[in-house]
Write an enzyme that holds these catalytic residues in place. Sequence first.
Site, PDB file in Angstrom:
ATOM      1  N   TYR A 192       0.837  -1.203   0.000  1.00 37.52           N
ATOM      2  CA  TYR A 192       0.000   0.000   0.000  1.00 37.52           C
ATOM      3  C   TYR A 192       0.871   1.252   0.000  1.00 37.52           C
ATOM      4  CZ  TYR A 192      -3.461   3.399   1.657  1.00 37.52           C
ATOM      5  OH  TYR A 192      -4.277   4.501   1.796  1.00 37.52           O
ATOM      6  N   ALA A 248       3.960   1.530  -1.046  1.00 35.03           N
ATOM      7  CA  ALA A 248       4.651   1.632  -2.332  1.00 35.03           C
ATOM      8  C   ALA A 248       3.735   2.214  -3.400  1.00 35.03           C
ATOM      9  CB  ALA A 248       5.158   0.258  -2.762  1.00 35.03           C
TER      10      ALA A 248
END
Length: 389
Positions: free
Chosen positions: A199, A201
């Site tokens: 999430y 990233a």
Amino acid sequence: MVDLLNSVMNLVAPPATMVVMAFAWPLLSFISFSERAYNSYFATENMEDKVVVITGASSAIGEQIAYEYAKRGANLVLVARREQRLRVVSNKAKQIGANHVIIIAADVIKEDDCRRFITQAVNYYGRVDHLVNTASLGHTFYFEEVSDTTVFPHLLDINFWGNVYPTYVALPYLHQTNGRIVVNASVENWLPLPRMSLYSAAKAALVNFYETLRFELNGDVGITIATHGWIGSEMSGGKFMLEEGAEMQWKEEREVPANGGPLEEFAKMIVAGACRGDAYVKFPNWYDVFLLYRVFTPNVLRWTFKLLLSTEGTRRSSLVGVGSGMPVDESSSQMKLMLEGGPPRVPASPPRYTASPPHYTASPPRYPASPPRYPASPPRFSQFNIQEL
């Protein structure tokens, strides 16, 4: 010569920057406050009869943003996969001030779907003034403990491509109206919270995409990026949405309790900030201090998370619910699947990680060449019937 220059800059630039910021911060804060106050009273965009397209509008922050635009008299295009929920949101939006509301069931990770709902919005209203991308997908699991990697593409598709595709299709129409794009980002784009690796990233990629796009558009189309901490939404409970609309909930048995903030307040701040032309809307603002720690003293964050997450025992993750077409309990703020035919399907097998066989083997390939992830068969919502409610 270059190495010498870099060595000098490494010694001089950080302390010099901190000294300059220490003296410039009060002035910069005053300028920012003055600009915000002026825009609030004299330059706020009037949304009466403007057209706002909102993705992820069936629940959580997207739903609340729809209500805030409705209070300002905007015409709404509500997009999500759950058509029944869109009907509920549409009816309430009409009651509190929206002039017209249409709902379109679509999947934002499919470019054809995005092209369809933007085109239909333009055909119906003749314009697009604001595009609000709120479709998002979170998780609360440790990366190395995931047994089913098929969720990985969904996380990146929805959190990144689910914003890029609608933006790409809507930009020509936003240029015509000098419109605005509103982005649902998160502090996780720079704050490395445990159990949110993918999430974080995706959100980092999302923010960098829109920051770059902001320069490319050169002010012709505005961009407002909303970053939030933990807020009271479905996602704060680790909600997933699978490709066909089924939901699942991951429960980490050794997680740090976190209470959500007021979702309605954040939605109100986002819409007000977008109408003022703010580049960023942050809630709460104090999360910014963590950015300073990450840049100047990253070990502080590492020690903090290590302290918060230190506990006895083994980390274990369990799947609370997953399936397709099963009823969803919406009696609470965090939706959970009601499994049919017995208790939750929690694997009874021994722990996933054992001494043998090795975690990575030469064969068979981890990702088979076929079948493709997205089948060639028609999508779930093959018909996009515009419905004004």
